[in-house]
Each structure stands twice: as structure tokens, then as C-alpha cells.
Enzyme design. Structure first.
Site, PDB file in Angstrom:
ATOM      1  N   LYS A  54      41.694  37.358  37.355  1.00 40.03           N
ATOM      2  CA  LYS A  54      41.646  37.414  38.820  1.00 40.03           C
ATOM      3  C   LYS A  54      40.459  38.256  39.287  1.00 40.03           C
ATOM      4  O   LYS A  54      39.722  37.862  40.197  1.00 40.03           O
ATOM      5  CB  LYS A  54      42.951  37.999  39.382  1.00 40.03           C
ATOM      6  CG  LYS A  54      44.147  37.080  39.257  1.00 40.03           C
ATOM      7  CD  LYS A  54      45.421  37.788  39.712  1.00 40.03           C
ATOM      8  CE  LYS A  54      46.639  36.912  39.539  1.00 40.03           C
ATOM      9  NZ  LYS A  54      47.881  37.585  39.997  1.00 40.03           N
ATOM     10  N   SER A  70      45.353  42.773  40.195  1.00 37.41           N
ATOM     11  CA  SER A  70      46.567  43.217  39.524  1.00 37.41           C
ATOM     12  C   SER A  70      47.489  42.027  39.315  1.00 37.41           C
ATOM     13  O   SER A  70      47.412  41.036  40.045  1.00 37.41           O
ATOM     14  CB  SER A  70      47.244  44.272  40.400  1.00 37.41           C
ATOM     15  OG  SER A  70      48.366  44.810  39.758  1.00 37.41           O
ATOM     16  N   ASP A  71      48.355  42.138  38.322  1.00 38.11           N
ATOM     17  CA  ASP A  71      49.376  41.124  38.097  1.00 38.11           C
ATOM     18  C   ASP A  71      50.632  41.826  37.598  1.00 38.11           C
ATOM     19  O   ASP A  71      50.551  42.729  36.765  1.00 38.11           O
ATOM     20  CB  ASP A  71      48.913  40.086  37.073  1.00 38.11           C
ATOM     21  CG  ASP A  71      49.810  38.872  37.072  1.00 38.11           C
ATOM     22  OD1 ASP A  71      49.785  38.123  38.070  1.00 38.11           O
ATOM     23  OD2 ASP A  71      50.553  38.663  36.095  1.00 38.11           O
ATOM     24  N   THR A  72      51.784  41.420  38.124  1.00 39.34           N
ATOM     25  CA  THR A  72      53.056  42.060  37.791  1.00 39.34           C
ATOM     26  C   THR A  72      54.057  41.004  37.346  1.00 39.34           C
ATOM     27  O   THR A  72      54.175  39.952  37.981  1.00 39.34           O
ATOM     28  CB  THR A  72      53.624  42.818  39.013  1.00 39.34           C
ATOM     29  OG1 THR A  72      52.656  43.769  39.440  1.00 39.34           O
ATOM     30  CG2 THR A  72      54.921  43.520  38.683  1.00 39.34           C
TER      31      THR A  72
END
Length: 189
Positions: A54, A70-72
Site C-alpha cells: 500500500k 497500515s494493514d490490520t
């Protein structure tokens, strides 16, 4: 205070969290990438890869600018909980998490002005109470889970969390300690 970086996310929670620590992004541009997990990819590898992809996607369109992404994901044992598309799917998610300890993993990546990407991983353990069928249905019917994978900790679900070991902000969607340090390391003051 507006800082000189781009947030590669349309998440209002991430923008709010950054503002909370005085790091409001100058621009917001979500990254439109394929988020399909690779075959046999571990959840920790997946979130770090997603955060990096990203950030690089947006950085490639804005050469010479700092980008944060960010990725969660919510992980139960080794299963990544994907976004539910129906109430029925979300009921199954809540049944899977009920009474169990699971992890929330967040990968955060900053690409500096020279194009160098640095990625950090935050892991938070959450122990959830055993949910009754009524509690599950009330949570699902609230609709606050829409748009996220698993649940939103900052809503009704917080009343079901027995214990959390790790970062609350990471569970919301951005580990602020890691994000702040990465941004400062990339020259954002």
C-alpha cells in the site's frame, strides 16, 4: 498539526489516531491494491506485505514524499478473519472468537523521500469472554462491524474484552508508537 506526509488509507480511525498524537497527514490517498493472501502466507507476513505494498503503491505516484500505510487483521489460531459480507457471516466470526484468545496484527510501513520502505509489526493479544447467543445477535445487529475485518474494539465489543496485552491503537488500526517512530525516522517532524 498538519505534517508533511501522505496517509495511504481512507480509514477515519487511522486519521483520528494520527491527529491524536499531532501527526495529521497533509494528504490522504488510499491504495487500491489486490489484498488477496498468498497461498500458505502467514498472517504476520501478510499484514507486513499489505502495509508495504500500500505504501509503495502511493509512493510511486508521489515521488519524493513520505508515505505511511497500515494493514490490520484479526487472527484466530492461524486463520485470518476476513471482512464479513452478511450478518450470517459475522455471527460465525463472533462464534469463532467467543471465549477465545486471539491476536490482532497490524503492519505499518513508511516510505521515505528517497523511496526506502521500513515495515514494523505490532501484535496484540485479546481474550474475549464467552458470548451468549443474545450478545452475539445484539452485536451483529448493531452493524458496527461493517467495513472492518472482525470487529471494532472502540465500540460495543469493548464490553466483551476480558484482557488485552499490547497496543489499543493497533487494534483500532494503527500502532501509534511504531507509526510515530517511523515517521520521525523518515524526517517528518
Amino acid at each position: 498539526m498538519v505534517k508533511d506526509f501522505i496517509l495511504a488509507s481512507q480509514s477515519p480511525q487511522r486519521k483520528m489516531l494520527l491527529s491524536q498524537i499531532g501527526f495529521e497527514p497533509a494528504k490522504i490517498e488510499p491504495a487500491d491494491i489486490d489484498e488477496t493472501p498468498k497461498n500458505k502466507e502467514k498472517p504476520s507476513q501478510y499484514v507486513k506485505r499489505m502495509a508495504k505494498e500500500k505504501a509503495l503503491f502511493v509512493a510511486n505516484k508521489h515521488k519524493g514524499e513520505v508515505v505511511l500505510a497500515s494493514d490490520t487483521v484479526v487472527v484466530c489460531q492461524t486463520t485470518i478473519i476476513q471482512k464479513s459480507h452478511s450478518d450470517e457471516e459475522q455471527v460465525k466470526v463472533m462464534q469463532m472468537l467467543s471465549g477465545k484468545t486471539h491476536k490482532v496484527l497490524t503492519g505499518v510501513c513508511v516510505v521515505d523521500k528517497k523511496g526506502k520502505a521500513v515495515v514494523k509489526l505490532n501484535s496484540t493479544k485479546i481474550k474475549m469472554k464467552k458470548l451468549t447467543e443474545k450478545e452475539i445477535l445484539e452485536y451483529v445487529n448493531s452493524g458496527e462491524w461493517h467495513g472492518c475485518a472482525g470487529y471494532k474494539i472502540e465500540g460495543k465489543l469493548a464490553g466483551f474484552v476480558k484482557q488485552m496485552i499490547g497496543s489499543y491503537s493497533s487494534v483500532v488500526g494503527l500502532p501509534l508508537f511504531e507509526a510515530r517512530n517511523l515517521l520521525i525516522g523518515a524526517g517528518v517532524k
